[in-house]
Design a protein around this motif. Structure first.
Motif, PDB file in Angstrom:
ATOM      1  N   SER A  69       4.557  -0.061   8.563  1.00 40.55           N
ATOM      2  CA  SER A  69       4.810   0.878   7.575  1.00 40.55           C
ATOM      3  C   SER A  69       4.120   2.221   7.892  1.00 40.55           C
ATOM      4  O   SER A  69       3.159   2.379   8.573  1.00 40.55           O
ATOM      5  CB  SER A  69       4.341   0.378   6.203  1.00 40.55           C
ATOM      6  OG  SER A  69       4.410   1.415   5.368  1.00 40.55           O
ATOM      7  N   ASP A  71       3.374   4.181   6.137  1.00 40.86           N
ATOM      8  CA  ASP A  71       2.089   4.654   5.485  1.00 40.86           C
ATOM      9  C   ASP A  71       0.846   3.929   5.421  1.00 40.86           C
ATOM     10  O   ASP A  71       0.052   4.048   5.843  1.00 40.86           O
ATOM     11  CB  ASP A  71       2.399   4.956   3.858  1.00 40.86           C
ATOM     12  CG  ASP A  71       3.413   6.120   3.716  1.00 40.86           C
ATOM     13  OD1 ASP A  71       2.734   7.217   3.752  1.00 40.86           O
ATOM     14  OD2 ASP A  71       4.700   6.031   3.612  1.00 40.86           O
ATOM     15  N   CYS A  72       1.100   2.550   4.995  1.00 42.25           N
ATOM     16  CA  CYS A  72       0.151   1.568   5.168  1.00 42.25           C
ATOM     17  C   CYS A  72      -0.278   0.849   6.447  1.00 42.25           C
ATOM     18  O   CYS A  72      -1.016  -0.059   6.665  1.00 42.25           O
ATOM     19  CB  CYS A  72       0.287   0.672   4.011  1.00 42.25           C
ATOM     20  SG  CYS A  72       1.553  -0.537   4.159  1.00 42.25           S
ATOM     21  N   ALA A  74       1.187  -1.731   7.361  1.00 43.93           N
ATOM     22  CA  ALA A  74       1.622  -3.391   7.562  1.00 43.93           C
ATOM     23  C   ALA A  74       2.893  -3.395   8.425  1.00 43.93           C
ATOM     24  O   ALA A  74       3.824  -2.538   8.228  1.00 43.93           O
ATOM     25  CB  ALA A  74       1.744  -3.693   5.989  1.00 43.93           C
ATOM     26  N   HIS A 109       3.580  -4.859   2.231  1.00 42.60           N
ATOM     27  CA  HIS A 109       2.787  -3.346   2.025  1.00 42.60           C
ATOM     28  C   HIS A 109       1.552  -3.680   1.446  1.00 42.60           C
ATOM     29  O   HIS A 109       1.233  -4.438   0.447  1.00 42.60           O
ATOM     30  CB  HIS A 109       3.813  -2.540   1.153  1.00 42.60           C
ATOM     31  CG  HIS A 109       4.931  -2.091   1.979  1.00 42.60           C
ATOM     32  ND1 HIS A 109       4.620  -1.074   2.814  1.00 42.60           N
ATOM     33  CD2 HIS A 109       6.192  -1.934   1.693  1.00 42.60           C
ATOM     34  CE1 HIS A 109       6.228  -0.764   3.442  1.00 42.60           C
ATOM     35  NE2 HIS A 109       6.828  -1.353   2.647  1.00 42.60           N
ATOM     36  N   ARG A 110       0.721  -2.860   1.991  1.00 46.66           N
ATOM     37  CA  ARG A 110      -0.732  -2.879   1.102  1.00 46.66           C
ATOM     38  C   ARG A 110      -0.747  -2.449  -0.261  1.00 46.66           C
ATOM     39  O   ARG A 110       0.365  -1.275  -0.586  1.00 46.66           O
ATOM     40  CB  ARG A 110      -1.856  -2.071   1.921  1.00 46.66           C
ATOM     41  CG  ARG A 110      -1.854  -2.839   3.513  1.00 46.66           C
ATOM     42  CD  ARG A 110      -3.098  -2.541   4.058  1.00 46.66           C
ATOM     43  NE  ARG A 110      -3.022  -2.857   5.565  1.00 46.66           N
ATOM     44  CZ  ARG A 110      -2.791  -3.833   6.089  1.00 46.66           C
ATOM     45  NH1 ARG A 110      -2.742  -4.952   5.389  1.00 46.66           N
ATOM     46  NH2 ARG A 110      -2.361  -4.024   7.501  1.00 46.66           N
ATOM     47  N   THR A 111      -1.822  -2.566  -1.042  1.00 45.68           N
ATOM     48  CA  THR A 111      -1.592  -2.126  -2.458  1.00 45.68           C
ATOM     49  C   THR A 111      -1.862  -0.813  -2.551  1.00 45.68           C
ATOM     50  O   THR A 111      -2.459   0.203  -1.631  1.00 45.68           O
ATOM     51  CB  THR A 111      -2.927  -2.660  -3.223  1.00 45.68           C
ATOM     52  OG1 THR A 111      -2.877  -4.036  -3.033  1.00 45.68           O
ATOM     53  CG2 THR A 111      -2.788  -2.368  -4.616  1.00 45.68           C
ATOM     54  N   CYS A 113       0.561   1.537  -1.322  1.00 43.39           N
ATOM     55  CA  CYS A 113       1.495   2.090  -0.271  1.00 43.39           C
ATOM     56  C   CYS A 113       2.353   2.962  -1.018  1.00 43.39           C
ATOM     57  O   CYS A 113       3.375   2.249  -1.735  1.00 43.39           O
ATOM     58  CB  CYS A 113       1.844   1.045   0.710  1.00 43.39           C
ATOM     59  SG  CYS A 113       3.115   1.799   1.775  1.00 43.39           S
ATOM     60  N   ARG A 116       6.307   1.399  -0.958  1.00 43.33           N
ATOM     61  CA  ARG A 116       6.827   0.188  -1.848  1.00 43.33           C
ATOM     62  C   ARG A 116       7.194   0.799  -3.335  1.00 43.33           C
ATOM     63  O   ARG A 116       6.425   1.501  -3.792  1.00 43.33           O
ATOM     64  CB  ARG A 116       5.614  -0.859  -1.941  1.00 43.33           C
ATOM     65  CG  ARG A 116       6.124  -1.873  -2.516  1.00 43.33           C
ATOM     66  CD  ARG A 116       4.851  -2.974  -2.592  1.00 43.33           C
ATOM     67  NE  ARG A 116       5.629  -4.244  -3.247  1.00 43.33           N
ATOM     68  CZ  ARG A 116       4.992  -5.490  -3.297  1.00 43.33           C
ATOM     69  NH1 ARG A 116       3.893  -5.429  -3.148  1.00 43.33           N
ATOM     70  NH2 ARG A 116       5.480  -6.293  -4.157  1.00 43.33           N
TER      71      ARG A 116
END
Ligand SMILES: [Zn+2]
Length: 118
Positions: A69, A71-72, A74, A109-111, A113, A116
């Motif tokens: 991703s 941003d994160c 993942a 995706h991480r929390t 992000c 998402r």
């Protein structure tokens, strides 16, 4: 599924494809219990992961490449790969790539992000 990917990408026999269950994504959108098929492509030191899913809009198997991703970081489905040209575009970093349907909905995706849900 691996045979379909091999055919669409026109891969030589020496490119190894291994298939696994992708526990994070669904084969059919909106279902809970059908796991997407993950396919690992290996050639020498290079490796790429794909998932095979069906899209809501068309009854055709769709392959998406798994990548970080933006941003994160993942590993999420990033871009739809329909043929060798799509894969080539992806490898070259072309901007014309089609975003994978699960890119923004992936539970990986991480929390927090920002990708998402957007
Ligand atoms: Zn993310």
């Amino acid at each position: 599924m691996a045979a379909v990917l091999r055919h669409r990408l026109g891969l030589e026999d020496k490119v190894r494809l291994s298939v696994y269950d992708d526990v994070d994504h669904r084969l059919f959108p909106g279902t809970r219990y059908t796991r997407a098929t993950g396919i690992q492509l290996s050639h020498g030191r290079e490796g790429y992961a794909f998932i095979a899913t069906y899209e809501a809009s068309e009854p055709r198997l769709t392959f998406s490449v798994i990548a970080p991703s933006p941003d994160c970081l993942a590993s999420v489905p990033r871009v739809t790969i329909d043929n060798l040209a799509d894969f080539g575009d992806w490898l070259l970093g072309a901007r014309s790539a089609n975003e994978a349907q699960q890119f923004r909905t992936s539970p990986v995706h991480r929390t927090g992000c920002p990708v998402r849900g957007n």
